[in-house]
Scaffold this motif. Sequence first.
Motif, short mmCIF file in Angstrom:
data_model
loop_
_atom_site.label_atom_id
_atom_site.label_comp_id
_atom_site.label_asym_id
_atom_site.label_seq_id
_atom_site.Cartn_x
_atom_site.Cartn_y
_atom_site.Cartn_z
N UNK A 365 -19.85 -11.78 30.46
CA UNK A 365 -18.66 -11.46 29.67
C UNK A 365 -18.97 -10.38 28.63
N UNK A 366 -18.22 -9.28 28.65
CA UNK A 366 -18.38 -8.21 27.68
C UNK A 366 -17.11 -8.04 26.85
N UNK A 367 -17.28 -7.69 25.56
CA UNK A 367 -16.11 -7.35 24.77
C UNK A 367 -16.44 -7.12 23.30
N UNK A 368 -15.65 -6.34 22.58
CA UNK A 368 -14.54 -5.58 23.13
C UNK A 368 -15.04 -4.37 23.91
N UNK A 369 -14.32 -4.07 25.00
CA UNK A 369 -14.71 -2.94 25.85
C UNK A 369 -13.73 -1.79 25.56
N UNK A 370 -14.24 -0.58 25.23
CA UNK A 370 -13.34 0.55 25.01
C UNK A 370 -12.48 0.82 26.24
N UNK A 371 -11.25 1.27 25.99
CA UNK A 371 -10.29 1.38 27.09
C UNK A 371 -10.67 2.39 28.17
N UNK A 372 -11.52 3.36 27.78
CA UNK A 372 -11.89 4.37 28.79
C UNK A 372 -13.26 4.10 29.40
N UNK A 373 -13.86 2.96 29.09
CA UNK A 373 -15.18 2.65 29.64
C UNK A 373 -15.04 2.22 31.11
N UNK A 374 -16.10 2.49 31.88
CA UNK A 374 -16.09 2.13 33.31
C UNK A 374 -15.71 0.66 33.52
N UNK A 375 -16.18 -0.22 32.65
CA UNK A 375 -15.89 -1.65 32.81
C UNK A 375 -14.40 -1.96 32.66
#
Length: 478
Positions: A365-375
Amino acid sequence: MQSHFIGGEWVASSTGQTLPVLDPSTGLAFDEIARGTAADVDRAVAAARAALDGPWGRMTATERGRILSKMSELILARHEELSLLEARDTGKPMSQARNDITVAARYCEYYGGAADKLHGEQIPYLNDFHVVVLHEPYGVTAHILPWNYPAQMFGRSVVPALAVGNATVLKPSEDACLTPLAFCRIAAEAGLPAGALNVVTGLGEEAGHALTHHGDINFISFTGSPEVGTMVQKAGAERTLKVVLELGGKSPQIVFDDANLERAATFVIKAITQNAGQTCSAGSRLMVQRGVHDRFVAMVVEKFRQSAAGTPAMDRDCGPLINAAQQRRVQGYVDRAIASGIPLLAQGVVAEGVPEGGFYMPPTLFGPVPRDHALACEEVFGPVLAIIPFDDEEDAVRLANATDFGLIAGIWTADGGRQIRMARRMKCGQVYLNCYGAGGGVELPFGGVKKSGHGREKGFMAMEEFCTVKTVVQYYGS
Ligand code: NAD
Protein backbone atom coordinates in the motif's frame (compact mmCIF):
# COMPACT_ATOMS: atom_id res chain seq x y z
CA MET A 1 1.29 -33.72 -21.93
CA GLN A 2 -1.55 -31.67 -23.44
CA SER A 3 -2.46 -31.54 -27.14
CA HIS A 4 -4.50 -29.15 -29.26
CA PHE A 5 -8.20 -29.93 -29.60
CA ILE A 6 -9.06 -29.70 -33.29
CA GLY A 7 -12.09 -31.11 -35.09
CA GLY A 8 -13.01 -33.15 -32.02
CA GLU A 9 -9.57 -34.81 -31.80
CA TRP A 10 -6.49 -34.34 -29.65
CA VAL A 11 -3.55 -33.53 -31.91
CA ALA A 12 0.10 -32.62 -31.34
CA SER A 13 1.70 -29.51 -32.83
CA SER A 14 2.73 -29.86 -36.50
CA THR A 15 6.34 -29.55 -35.36
CA GLY A 16 5.93 -31.80 -32.33
CA GLN A 17 7.22 -28.95 -30.16
CA THR A 18 5.92 -28.29 -26.67
CA LEU A 19 6.07 -25.61 -24.00
CA PRO A 20 6.44 -26.26 -20.27
CA VAL A 21 3.56 -25.48 -17.87
CA LEU A 22 4.86 -23.89 -14.68
CA ASP A 23 3.20 -24.03 -11.28
CA PRO A 24 3.46 -20.38 -10.12
CA SER A 25 3.45 -21.43 -6.49
CA THR A 26 6.68 -23.45 -6.89
CA GLY A 27 8.16 -22.14 -10.15
CA LEU A 28 8.47 -25.76 -11.30
CA ALA A 29 7.16 -27.33 -14.50
CA PHE A 30 4.45 -29.95 -14.02
CA ASP A 31 3.06 -30.47 -17.52
CA GLU A 32 3.57 -29.56 -21.19
CA ILE A 33 1.34 -28.00 -23.81
CA ALA A 34 1.60 -28.15 -27.59
CA ARG A 35 3.43 -25.20 -29.15
CA GLY A 36 0.96 -24.21 -31.86
CA THR A 37 2.04 -23.17 -35.35
CA ALA A 38 0.38 -21.45 -38.31
CA ALA A 39 -0.26 -24.94 -39.75
CA ASP A 40 -2.10 -25.96 -36.54
CA VAL A 41 -4.19 -22.78 -36.72
CA ASP A 42 -5.01 -23.53 -40.38
CA ARG A 43 -6.23 -26.94 -39.39
CA ALA A 44 -8.37 -25.55 -36.55
CA VAL A 45 -9.96 -22.86 -38.72
CA ALA A 46 -10.71 -25.45 -41.42
CA ALA A 47 -12.32 -27.71 -38.80
CA ALA A 48 -14.47 -24.82 -37.57
CA ARG A 49 -15.49 -23.92 -41.12
CA ALA A 50 -16.45 -27.54 -41.81
CA ALA A 51 -18.52 -27.65 -38.59
CA LEU A 52 -20.70 -24.81 -39.86
CA ASP A 53 -21.62 -26.97 -42.86
CA GLY A 54 -22.14 -30.07 -40.72
CA PRO A 55 -24.29 -31.15 -37.75
CA TRP A 56 -23.28 -28.05 -35.72
CA GLY A 57 -24.50 -25.63 -38.38
CA ARG A 58 -27.80 -27.49 -38.67
CA MET A 59 -28.59 -27.56 -34.94
CA THR A 60 -31.51 -25.59 -33.62
CA ALA A 61 -30.90 -22.92 -31.01
CA THR A 62 -32.62 -25.14 -28.43
CA GLU A 63 -30.27 -28.03 -29.18
CA ARG A 64 -27.24 -25.76 -28.84
CA GLY A 65 -28.59 -24.49 -25.54
CA ARG A 66 -29.09 -28.02 -24.19
CA ILE A 67 -25.46 -28.88 -24.90
CA LEU A 68 -24.24 -25.80 -23.05
CA SER A 69 -26.56 -26.56 -20.12
CA LYS A 70 -25.18 -30.10 -20.05
CA MET A 71 -21.66 -28.64 -19.98
CA SER A 72 -22.65 -26.63 -16.93
CA GLU A 73 -23.82 -29.79 -15.15
CA LEU A 74 -20.64 -31.67 -16.06
CA ILE A 75 -18.42 -28.80 -14.88
CA LEU A 76 -20.24 -28.74 -11.54
CA ALA A 77 -19.98 -32.53 -11.26
CA ARG A 78 -16.15 -32.15 -11.49
CA HIS A 79 -15.99 -28.93 -9.54
CA GLU A 80 -13.21 -29.86 -7.11
CA GLU A 81 -11.00 -31.53 -9.73
CA LEU A 82 -11.30 -28.50 -12.03
CA SER A 83 -10.71 -26.09 -9.13
CA LEU A 84 -7.48 -27.89 -8.22
CA LEU A 85 -6.37 -27.72 -11.86
CA GLU A 86 -7.15 -23.98 -12.11
CA ALA A 87 -5.34 -23.29 -8.82
CA ARG A 88 -2.25 -25.22 -9.89
CA ASP A 89 -2.12 -23.58 -13.32
CA THR A 90 -2.62 -19.99 -12.10
CA GLY A 91 -1.44 -20.17 -8.47
CA LYS A 92 -4.65 -18.63 -7.13
CA PRO A 93 -5.99 -19.52 -3.66
CA MET A 94 -8.32 -22.52 -3.69
CA SER A 95 -11.40 -20.56 -2.66
CA GLN A 96 -10.87 -18.18 -5.62
CA ALA A 97 -10.29 -21.11 -7.98
CA ARG A 98 -13.48 -22.77 -6.74
CA ASN A 99 -15.39 -19.57 -7.37
CA ASP A 100 -13.95 -19.34 -10.89
CA ILE A 101 -15.15 -22.85 -11.75
CA THR A 102 -18.60 -22.06 -10.35
CA VAL A 103 -18.69 -18.95 -12.55
CA ALA A 104 -17.56 -20.93 -15.64
CA ALA A 105 -20.44 -23.36 -15.04
CA ARG A 106 -22.80 -20.43 -14.57
CA TYR A 107 -21.79 -19.02 -17.99
CA CYS A 108 -22.73 -22.34 -19.59
CA GLU A 109 -26.01 -22.38 -17.66
CA TYR A 110 -26.83 -18.76 -18.54
CA TYR A 111 -26.03 -18.99 -22.25
CA GLY A 112 -27.51 -22.48 -22.43
CA GLY A 113 -30.81 -20.98 -21.31
CA ALA A 114 -30.40 -17.89 -23.48
CA ALA A 115 -29.56 -19.69 -26.75
CA ASP A 116 -33.16 -19.88 -27.99
CA LYS A 117 -34.27 -16.53 -26.50
CA LEU A 118 -32.51 -14.27 -29.00
CA HIS A 119 -35.50 -13.18 -31.04
CA GLY A 120 -35.36 -11.21 -34.24
CA GLU A 121 -37.71 -8.35 -35.11
CA GLN A 122 -40.59 -7.68 -37.44
CA ILE A 123 -40.63 -4.08 -38.67
CA PRO A 124 -43.77 -2.24 -39.85
CA TYR A 125 -42.93 -0.91 -43.33
CA LEU A 126 -44.74 -0.02 -46.55
CA ASN A 127 -48.04 -1.62 -47.51
CA ASP A 128 -47.61 -5.14 -48.95
CA PHE A 129 -44.15 -5.53 -47.44
CA HIS A 130 -43.11 -7.93 -44.73
CA VAL A 131 -39.79 -7.13 -43.04
CA VAL A 132 -37.94 -9.32 -40.57
CA VAL A 133 -34.58 -8.81 -38.92
CA LEU A 134 -32.60 -12.01 -38.33
CA HIS A 135 -29.70 -12.56 -35.97
CA GLU A 136 -27.11 -14.83 -37.53
CA PRO A 137 -23.75 -16.14 -36.36
CA TYR A 138 -20.67 -14.51 -37.89
CA GLY A 139 -19.22 -17.89 -38.83
CA VAL A 140 -15.77 -18.75 -37.50
CA THR A 141 -14.93 -16.70 -34.42
CA ALA A 142 -11.39 -16.39 -33.05
CA HIS A 143 -10.87 -16.01 -29.29
CA ILE A 144 -7.58 -14.94 -27.68
CA LEU A 145 -7.51 -15.07 -23.89
CA PRO A 146 -5.17 -14.02 -21.05
CA TRP A 147 -3.86 -16.11 -18.17
CA ASN A 148 -5.55 -14.51 -15.19
CA TYR A 149 -8.95 -16.25 -15.31
CA PRO A 150 -8.72 -19.04 -17.91
CA ALA A 151 -11.88 -20.85 -16.80
CA GLN A 152 -14.03 -17.73 -16.44
CA MET A 153 -12.72 -16.24 -19.69
CA PHE A 154 -13.64 -19.39 -21.59
CA GLY A 155 -17.18 -19.02 -20.28
CA ARG A 156 -17.31 -15.33 -21.04
CA SER A 157 -15.91 -15.34 -24.57
CA VAL A 158 -16.36 -18.77 -26.15
CA VAL A 159 -19.67 -19.87 -24.62
CA PRO A 160 -21.90 -17.01 -25.90
CA ALA A 161 -20.28 -17.35 -29.34
CA LEU A 162 -21.32 -21.02 -29.36
CA ALA A 163 -24.79 -20.21 -28.01
CA VAL A 164 -25.60 -18.20 -31.13
CA GLY A 165 -24.13 -20.81 -33.48
CA ASN A 166 -20.61 -19.69 -34.34
CA ALA A 167 -17.81 -22.24 -34.70
CA THR A 168 -14.94 -21.18 -32.47
CA VAL A 169 -11.14 -21.32 -32.45
CA LEU A 170 -9.56 -20.45 -29.11
CA LYS A 171 -5.93 -19.55 -28.42
CA PRO A 172 -5.69 -19.44 -24.63
CA SER A 173 -2.66 -18.00 -22.84
CA GLU A 174 0.58 -19.96 -22.88
CA ASP A 175 0.83 -19.22 -19.15
CA ALA A 176 -2.47 -20.84 -18.12
CA CYS A 177 -4.68 -22.91 -20.39
CA LEU A 178 -5.41 -26.21 -18.67
CA THR A 179 -9.04 -25.63 -17.71
CA PRO A 180 -10.05 -24.52 -21.25
CA LEU A 181 -8.53 -27.82 -22.47
CA ALA A 182 -10.46 -29.72 -19.78
CA PHE A 183 -13.63 -27.95 -20.94
CA CYS A 184 -13.05 -29.40 -24.44
CA ARG A 185 -13.36 -32.92 -23.00
CA ILE A 186 -16.49 -31.84 -21.19
CA ALA A 187 -17.93 -30.24 -24.34
CA ALA A 188 -17.39 -33.45 -26.32
CA GLU A 189 -19.04 -35.46 -23.55
CA ALA A 190 -21.96 -33.02 -23.52
CA GLY A 191 -22.50 -33.74 -27.24
CA LEU A 192 -20.91 -30.69 -28.88
CA PRO A 193 -20.31 -31.68 -32.51
CA ALA A 194 -16.71 -31.92 -33.71
CA GLY A 195 -15.26 -28.65 -34.96
CA ALA A 196 -17.63 -26.30 -33.09
CA LEU A 197 -14.90 -25.74 -30.48
CA ASN A 198 -11.20 -25.89 -31.34
CA VAL A 199 -8.29 -24.98 -29.09
CA VAL A 200 -4.77 -24.30 -30.32
CA THR A 201 -2.30 -23.67 -27.50
CA GLY A 202 1.01 -21.86 -27.81
CA LEU A 203 2.70 -18.51 -27.91
CA GLY A 204 1.01 -15.22 -28.76
CA GLU A 205 3.51 -14.21 -31.43
CA GLU A 206 3.17 -17.63 -33.11
CA ALA A 207 -0.26 -19.25 -32.73
CA GLY A 208 -1.98 -16.00 -31.66
CA HIS A 209 -0.52 -14.03 -34.55
CA ALA A 210 -1.43 -16.77 -37.03
CA LEU A 211 -5.02 -16.87 -35.76
CA THR A 212 -5.65 -13.12 -35.82
CA HIS A 213 -4.13 -12.90 -39.34
CA HIS A 214 -5.94 -15.93 -40.71
CA GLY A 215 -7.85 -15.26 -43.93
CA ASP A 216 -10.86 -17.41 -43.05
CA ILE A 217 -12.00 -16.09 -39.66
CA ASN A 218 -15.00 -13.76 -39.39
CA PHE A 219 -14.69 -12.18 -35.94
CA ILE A 220 -12.09 -11.70 -33.20
CA SER A 221 -12.69 -11.54 -29.46
CA PHE A 222 -9.49 -10.49 -27.67
CA THR A 223 -8.94 -10.16 -23.93
CA GLY A 224 -5.50 -9.05 -22.80
CA SER A 225 -3.15 -6.10 -22.71
CA PRO A 226 -3.77 -2.81 -24.55
CA GLU A 227 -0.48 -3.26 -26.46
CA VAL A 228 -1.40 -6.61 -27.96
CA GLY A 229 -5.05 -5.55 -28.31
CA THR A 230 -3.97 -2.70 -30.59
CA MET A 231 -2.01 -5.14 -32.78
CA VAL A 232 -5.00 -7.45 -32.93
CA GLN A 233 -7.30 -4.62 -33.92
CA LYS A 234 -4.92 -3.70 -36.75
CA ALA A 235 -4.89 -7.32 -37.93
CA GLY A 236 -8.69 -7.32 -37.92
CA ALA A 237 -8.83 -3.99 -39.77
CA GLU A 238 -6.81 -5.47 -42.66
CA ARG A 239 -9.80 -7.68 -43.40
CA THR A 240 -12.55 -5.39 -41.97
CA LEU A 241 -13.34 -7.88 -39.22
CA LYS A 242 -15.34 -7.01 -36.18
CA VAL A 243 -13.02 -7.03 -33.14
CA VAL A 244 -14.16 -6.97 -29.52
CA LEU A 245 -11.38 -5.79 -27.21
CA GLU A 246 -11.43 -6.36 -23.43
CA LEU A 247 -8.23 -4.70 -22.23
CA GLY A 248 -6.74 -3.35 -19.04
CA GLY A 249 -7.86 -0.91 -16.38
CA LYS A 250 -6.86 1.46 -13.58
CA SER A 251 -10.17 1.42 -11.81
CA PRO A 252 -10.85 3.88 -8.97
CA GLN A 253 -12.51 3.17 -5.65
CA ILE A 254 -13.91 6.56 -4.59
CA VAL A 255 -14.62 6.94 -0.88
CA PHE A 256 -16.58 10.03 0.19
CA ASP A 257 -16.72 11.45 3.73
CA ASP A 258 -20.20 10.03 4.33
CA ALA A 259 -19.39 6.44 3.24
CA ASN A 260 -19.86 3.34 5.34
CA LEU A 261 -16.13 3.05 5.98
CA GLU A 262 -16.09 -0.45 7.48
CA ARG A 263 -17.88 -1.90 4.46
CA ALA A 264 -15.77 0.10 2.02
CA ALA A 265 -12.49 -1.01 3.64
CA THR A 266 -13.40 -4.69 3.31
CA PHE A 267 -14.15 -4.30 -0.41
CA VAL A 268 -11.12 -2.11 -1.04
CA ILE A 269 -8.68 -4.77 0.15
CA LYS A 270 -10.46 -7.59 -1.69
CA ALA A 271 -10.56 -5.60 -4.93
CA ILE A 272 -6.76 -5.34 -5.01
CA THR A 273 -5.74 -8.69 -3.50
CA GLN A 274 -8.13 -10.86 -5.50
CA ASN A 275 -6.05 -12.88 -7.95
CA ALA A 276 -3.00 -11.02 -6.56
CA GLY A 277 -4.16 -7.84 -8.30
CA GLN A 278 -3.93 -9.56 -11.71
CA THR A 279 -7.48 -8.62 -12.55
CA CYS A 280 -8.46 -6.19 -15.30
CA SER A 281 -11.05 -4.66 -12.99
CA ALA A 282 -8.79 -4.54 -9.90
CA GLY A 283 -9.56 -1.49 -7.76
CA SER A 284 -6.00 -0.21 -8.00
CA ARG A 285 -6.59 3.48 -7.22
CA LEU A 286 -8.06 4.32 -3.82
CA MET A 287 -9.40 7.87 -3.89
CA VAL A 288 -10.32 9.15 -0.41
CA GLN A 289 -12.04 12.43 0.44
CA ARG A 290 -9.91 14.54 2.77
CA GLY A 291 -12.43 14.63 5.66
CA VAL A 292 -12.09 10.87 6.30
CA HIS A 293 -8.68 10.40 4.73
CA ASP A 294 -6.64 9.71 7.85
CA ARG A 295 -9.31 7.59 9.55
CA PHE A 296 -10.02 5.50 6.47
CA VAL A 297 -6.37 5.07 5.52
CA ALA A 298 -5.67 3.80 9.07
CA MET A 299 -8.36 1.14 8.58
CA VAL A 300 -6.92 0.08 5.23
CA VAL A 301 -3.37 0.02 6.61
CA GLU A 302 -4.53 -2.36 9.34
CA LYS A 303 -6.08 -4.72 6.79
CA PHE A 304 -2.96 -4.66 4.59
CA ARG A 305 -0.77 -5.52 7.59
CA GLN A 306 -2.94 -8.58 8.24
CA SER A 307 -2.88 -9.73 4.61
CA ALA A 308 -0.70 -12.47 3.16
CA ALA A 309 0.28 -14.20 -0.04
CA GLY A 310 0.50 -17.99 0.06
CA THR A 311 0.09 -21.21 -1.89
CA PRO A 312 -3.34 -22.20 -3.27
CA ALA A 313 -3.76 -24.70 -0.43
CA MET A 314 -2.99 -22.04 2.22
CA ASP A 315 -5.92 -20.08 0.78
CA ARG A 316 -4.73 -16.66 1.97
CA ASP A 317 -5.62 -13.28 0.42
CA CYS A 318 -3.42 -13.83 -2.66
CA GLY A 319 -1.52 -16.51 -4.45
CA PRO A 320 1.76 -15.90 -6.28
CA LEU A 321 1.98 -13.84 -9.47
CA ILE A 322 1.80 -15.81 -12.70
CA ASN A 323 5.50 -15.94 -13.62
CA ALA A 324 8.95 -14.49 -12.94
CA ALA A 325 8.56 -11.73 -15.56
CA GLN A 326 5.35 -10.51 -13.92
CA GLN A 327 7.01 -10.64 -10.50
CA ARG A 328 9.92 -8.52 -11.79
CA ARG A 329 7.50 -6.08 -13.42
CA VAL A 330 5.46 -5.55 -10.24
CA GLN A 331 8.57 -5.37 -8.04
CA GLY A 332 9.91 -2.74 -10.46
CA TYR A 333 6.86 -0.52 -9.79
CA VAL A 334 7.36 -0.95 -6.03
CA ASP A 335 11.10 -0.19 -6.21
CA ARG A 336 10.60 2.90 -8.37
CA ALA A 337 7.84 4.20 -6.09
CA ILE A 338 10.10 3.82 -3.04
CA ALA A 339 13.02 5.42 -4.91
CA SER A 340 10.84 8.40 -5.85
CA GLY A 341 9.93 8.95 -2.20
CA ILE A 342 6.31 7.75 -2.19
CA PRO A 343 5.46 6.65 1.38
CA LEU A 344 5.06 2.88 1.70
CA LEU A 345 2.18 2.77 4.19
CA ALA A 346 1.87 -0.96 4.76
CA GLN A 347 2.78 -4.36 3.42
CA GLY A 348 1.31 -7.77 4.06
CA VAL A 349 3.54 -10.82 4.33
CA VAL A 350 4.48 -13.80 2.24
CA ALA A 351 3.27 -16.69 4.39
CA GLU A 352 5.84 -18.90 6.06
CA GLY A 353 6.48 -22.20 4.34
CA VAL A 354 5.82 -21.17 0.73
CA PRO A 355 8.11 -22.97 -1.75
CA GLU A 356 11.24 -20.97 -2.58
CA GLY A 357 10.83 -20.82 -6.35
CA GLY A 358 7.26 -19.39 -6.28
CA PHE A 359 6.52 -15.90 -7.63
CA TYR A 360 5.16 -14.35 -4.42
CA MET A 361 4.56 -10.70 -3.75
CA PRO A 362 2.97 -9.31 -0.54
CA PRO A 363 0.03 -6.88 -0.80
CA THR A 364 1.56 -3.38 -0.79
CA LEU A 365 0.00 0.00 0.00
CA PHE A 366 1.38 3.40 -1.05
CA GLY A 367 0.08 6.87 -0.28
CA PRO A 368 -0.37 9.67 -0.83
CA VAL A 369 0.57 9.08 -4.47
CA PRO A 370 0.94 12.18 -6.72
CA ARG A 371 -1.71 12.23 -9.43
CA ASP A 372 0.80 12.07 -12.28
CA HIS A 373 2.90 9.25 -10.82
CA ALA A 374 3.03 5.91 -12.66
CA LEU A 375 1.30 4.22 -9.70
CA ALA A 376 -1.66 6.56 -10.15
CA CYS A 377 -1.93 6.13 -13.94
CA GLU A 378 -0.51 2.79 -15.13
CA GLU A 379 -1.84 -0.73 -14.78
CA VAL A 380 0.54 -2.52 -12.37
CA PHE A 381 -1.31 -5.87 -12.50
CA GLY A 382 -0.15 -6.87 -9.04
CA PRO A 383 -1.35 -6.44 -5.41
CA VAL A 384 -0.24 -2.80 -5.20
CA LEU A 385 -2.70 -0.10 -4.15
CA ALA A 386 -2.18 3.66 -4.59
CA ILE A 387 -4.03 6.09 -2.29
CA ILE A 388 -4.86 9.52 -3.71
CA PRO A 389 -6.73 12.14 -1.62
CA PHE A 390 -9.42 14.34 -3.20
CA ASP A 391 -11.36 17.47 -2.20
CA ASP A 392 -14.95 17.34 -3.44
CA GLU A 393 -17.28 15.79 -6.02
CA GLU A 394 -15.90 17.87 -8.92
CA ASP A 395 -12.36 16.92 -8.01
CA ALA A 396 -13.36 13.25 -7.70
CA VAL A 397 -14.87 13.20 -11.20
CA ARG A 398 -11.81 14.88 -12.71
CA LEU A 399 -9.41 12.51 -10.99
CA ALA A 400 -11.43 9.33 -11.61
CA ASN A 401 -11.57 10.03 -15.36
CA ALA A 402 -7.96 11.17 -15.62
CA THR A 403 -6.32 7.93 -16.82
CA ASP A 404 -6.17 6.42 -20.31
CA PHE A 405 -8.38 3.57 -19.08
CA GLY A 406 -12.10 3.32 -18.40
CA LEU A 407 -13.20 -0.11 -17.21
CA ILE A 408 -15.05 0.08 -13.90
CA ALA A 409 -15.47 2.42 -10.91
CA GLY A 410 -16.61 1.95 -7.31
CA ILE A 411 -18.32 4.81 -5.47
CA TRP A 412 -18.84 4.82 -1.74
CA THR A 413 -21.30 7.41 -0.42
CA ALA A 414 -24.58 7.48 1.51
CA ASP A 415 -25.92 10.37 -0.61
CA GLY A 416 -28.34 8.94 -3.19
CA GLY A 417 -28.22 11.98 -5.43
CA ARG A 418 -24.45 11.92 -5.48
CA GLN A 419 -24.46 8.20 -6.30
CA ILE A 420 -26.39 8.85 -9.51
CA ARG A 421 -24.50 12.05 -10.40
CA MET A 422 -21.19 10.25 -10.01
CA ALA A 423 -22.34 7.11 -11.86
CA ARG A 424 -23.44 9.20 -14.83
CA ARG A 425 -20.18 11.14 -15.00
CA MET A 426 -17.82 8.16 -14.85
CA LYS A 427 -16.14 7.39 -18.19
CA CYS A 428 -16.16 3.61 -17.92
CA GLY A 429 -18.18 0.46 -18.62
CA GLN A 430 -19.49 -0.48 -15.16
CA VAL A 431 -20.13 1.52 -11.99
CA TYR A 432 -20.61 -0.04 -8.56
CA LEU A 433 -22.39 2.00 -5.87
CA ASN A 434 -21.53 0.92 -2.31
CA CYS A 435 -20.24 -2.40 -3.61
CA TYR A 436 -17.51 -3.51 -5.98
CA GLY A 437 -16.63 -6.37 -8.23
CA ALA A 438 -17.06 -7.61 -11.72
CA GLY A 439 -15.61 -11.05 -10.91
CA GLY A 440 -18.76 -13.07 -11.42
CA GLY A 441 -21.52 -10.85 -12.74
CA VAL A 442 -22.28 -13.25 -15.59
CA GLU A 443 -25.56 -11.42 -16.26
CA LEU A 444 -24.03 -7.92 -16.33
CA PRO A 445 -22.78 -6.38 -19.61
CA PHE A 446 -19.06 -5.76 -19.20
CA GLY A 447 -16.40 -3.92 -21.17
CA GLY A 448 -14.55 -0.67 -21.35
CA VAL A 449 -14.08 2.69 -23.00
CA LYS A 450 -10.81 4.38 -24.01
CA LYS A 451 -7.80 2.05 -23.67
CA SER A 452 -9.90 -0.47 -21.77
CA GLY A 453 -11.34 -1.56 -25.09
CA HIS A 454 -14.71 -1.67 -26.81
CA GLY A 455 -17.60 -4.05 -27.33
CA ARG A 456 -19.45 -5.80 -24.52
CA GLU A 457 -19.27 -9.33 -23.20
CA LYS A 458 -21.31 -10.98 -20.43
CA GLY A 459 -25.06 -10.77 -20.06
CA PHE A 460 -27.56 -11.08 -22.88
CA MET A 461 -25.77 -8.31 -24.76
CA ALA A 462 -22.94 -10.72 -25.59
CA MET A 463 -25.41 -12.80 -27.61
CA GLU A 464 -26.00 -9.79 -29.84
CA GLU A 465 -22.30 -8.95 -29.92
CA PHE A 466 -21.48 -12.37 -31.38
CA CYS A 467 -24.21 -12.11 -34.07
CA THR A 468 -24.59 -10.19 -37.26
CA VAL A 469 -27.98 -8.87 -38.33
CA LYS A 470 -29.71 -9.50 -41.63
CA THR A 471 -32.82 -7.58 -42.74
CA VAL A 472 -35.15 -9.51 -45.06
CA VAL A 473 -37.69 -7.47 -47.06
CA GLN A 474 -40.50 -9.40 -48.74
CA TYR A 475 -43.10 -7.96 -51.16
CA TYR A 476 -46.31 -9.92 -50.86
CA GLY A 477 -48.64 -7.82 -53.02
CA SER A 478 -50.01 -9.27 -56.24
P1 NAD B 1 -1.30 -10.27 -23.24
O1 NAD B 1 -1.88 -9.21 -24.09
O2 NAD B 1 0.15 -10.35 -23.10
O3 NAD B 1 -1.76 -11.70 -23.78
C1 NAD B 1 -3.12 -12.00 -24.00
C2 NAD B 1 -3.22 -13.09 -25.05
O4 NAD B 1 -2.74 -12.56 -26.28
C3 NAD B 1 -2.39 -14.33 -24.75
O5 NAD B 1 -3.11 -15.48 -25.14
C4 NAD B 1 -1.18 -14.13 -25.64
O6 NAD B 1 -0.57 -15.35 -26.02
C5 NAD B 1 -1.81 -13.46 -26.85
N1 NAD B 1 -0.86 -12.70 -27.67
C6 NAD B 1 0.32 -12.14 -27.31
N2 NAD B 1 0.91 -11.56 -28.38
C7 NAD B 1 0.08 -11.77 -29.43
C8 NAD B 1 0.13 -11.39 -30.80
N3 NAD B 1 1.16 -10.72 -31.31
N4 NAD B 1 -0.91 -11.74 -31.60
C9 NAD B 1 -1.97 -12.40 -31.10
N5 NAD B 1 -2.06 -12.81 -29.82
C10 NAD B 1 -1.05 -12.48 -28.99
O7 NAD B 1 -2.05 -10.14 -21.85
P2 NAD B 1 -1.80 -11.00 -20.52
O8 NAD B 1 -0.50 -10.58 -19.95
O9 NAD B 1 -2.06 -12.45 -20.79
O10 NAD B 1 -3.00 -10.49 -19.59
C11 NAD B 1 -2.92 -9.32 -18.86
C12 NAD B 1 -3.68 -8.21 -19.52
O11 NAD B 1 -5.00 -8.61 -19.85
C13 NAD B 1 -3.84 -7.01 -18.61
O12 NAD B 1 -3.61 -5.82 -19.30
C14 NAD B 1 -5.31 -7.12 -18.18
O13 NAD B 1 -5.87 -5.93 -17.73
C15 NAD B 1 -5.94 -7.64 -19.40
N6 NAD B 1 -7.24 -8.27 -19.10
C16 NAD B 1 -8.38 -7.61 -19.44
C17 NAD B 1 -9.62 -8.14 -19.14
C18 NAD B 1 -10.91 -7.43 -19.50
O14 NAD B 1 -11.94 -8.06 -19.50
N7 NAD B 1 -10.92 -6.16 -19.80
C19 NAD B 1 -9.69 -9.36 -18.48
C20 NAD B 1 -8.52 -9.99 -18.14
C21 NAD B 1 -7.29 -9.43 -18.47
